[in-house]
Design an enzyme around this catalytic site. Sequence first.
Site, short mmCIF file in Angstrom:
data_model
loop_
_atom_site.label_atom_id
_atom_site.label_comp_id
_atom_site.label_asym_id
_atom_site.label_seq_id
_atom_site.Cartn_x
_atom_site.Cartn_y
_atom_site.Cartn_z
N LYS A 171 0.83 -1.21 0.00
CA LYS A 171 0.00 0.00 0.00
C LYS A 171 0.87 1.26 0.00
O LYS A 171 0.65 2.16 -0.81
CB LYS A 171 -0.93 -0.04 1.22
CG LYS A 171 -1.88 1.14 1.31
CD LYS A 171 -3.12 0.79 2.09
CE LYS A 171 -2.95 0.83 3.60
NZ LYS A 171 -2.78 2.19 4.14
N ASP A 195 1.60 -1.10 11.83
CA ASP A 195 0.33 -1.59 11.28
C ASP A 195 0.07 -3.05 11.64
O ASP A 195 -1.02 -3.56 11.41
CB ASP A 195 0.30 -1.41 9.76
CG ASP A 195 0.24 0.07 9.38
OD1 ASP A 195 -0.16 0.89 10.22
OD2 ASP A 195 0.61 0.40 8.23
#
Length: 430
Positions: free
Chosen positions: A22, A316
Amino acid sequence: MNKVVSCKTNPILGRFVPPGDKSISHRALMFGALAKGTSRFSHFLEADDCLRTMKAFRDMGVSIEHGPGSGNVVVHGVGLQGLKKPVQELDFGNSGTSMRLMLGILAGQNFEATLIGDDSLSSRPMKRVTQPLKQMGAQIKGRDKGNFAPLSIRGGKLNGIRFENKLSSAQVKSAILLAGLFAEGETSVEELIASRDHTERFLESCGAIFQKSGTETKVQRTQELQSFQMEIPGDISSAAFFITGAAMIPGSELVVEKICLNPTRTGVLEVLKRMGAEIRIEQTQDKPEPLGRLEVKGKKLVGTRIVKQEIPSLIDELPILMTAMALAQGESLISGAEELRVKETDRIHSMVKNLTAVGGHIQELPDGCLIRGVEKFQGRKVQSLGDHRTAMSMAIATLAMEGALEIEDVDCVRTSFPDFFAEFDRLRGV
Ligand code: S3P
């Protein structure tokens, strides 16, 4: 949409190629748009967040070819001064990376733009980026003195600054370095704990006037960026769900191909290994991004501690590591992770609440949590709170759960990993 995930104690078996990274997909679009000439990349992440970045550049006059489903993208770069004033607001949906990095780019443009996002993004702090950009010379307005979207920004003549990245945020660092491409003099960012360095790698490979020495990164006003070609590596943050699931369930055997092994991102592997996981790592590429293959074999894990110094390298992955710790033998402690409270949701709170609901023993702390492992979870109804990583971390918990788990609002997984549930079912043989 709510989803009932059946609880199967099946191991995770098979081969998996993670979706494109991402962070790198966002940056490939950004550097491609600002470069001179045509950039081509494959394995682009076709998830909502990155498609928002793509749409924003199209709204600013950049021609981008992308056949949905192919992962192939061709960006016809317009150069550092070629973006056009958008006729409408730039809508970044749920994507913090899009909004924060784009503020850095817009700070150097000669027009005004308005940036909006969904409810979650509109409640995430932006002062960390808008304050240094204002110091460089951008004019930015928004709620609470530019802390919350909607934000309007008028770029113009910028001056370089020296900035200490106390939050160890790659988004903040990247916004300032991107603005630095347009600023008079030198812009430097110093960080005591290194955050992900994808922006620096693009700056280097696109030929920016850029230098890294020790903990300091410096960039100077650059006239032209070069176009590039690349295959975007697989996202370790998405792969982490299955890697952790496989590592914690005895009998699992998972092979992960083409995964990004950038050392600023691999903290999750170090922690799992400390917990006793069997992970074999083979690096097959070094530049522009380290890439390789993993083999994971499952076993009962043991508790560990995660401290502030390693947080940026696994920020994350903390929700899925909390799931693993809640099942590991003994106690685990996460500290220095207060940044988790300002992600898509407050992830310390969302994971403590959900893991407690399914029978986990977990105590919320201001900057992390204290966890005592249990043997099994119990199926209940839990809430994603609109956060993709909370939803996926709870889905993985079903590998060691009795009953069935209902997750409220799972559509959010499309922000980073639209095929998550299909891949999960394939790997656990459902
Ligand atoms: C990102 C940096 C991290 C991470 C986010 C993506 C990036 O945020 O949580 O998902 O692409 O730069 P911070 O740098 O703000 O911690």
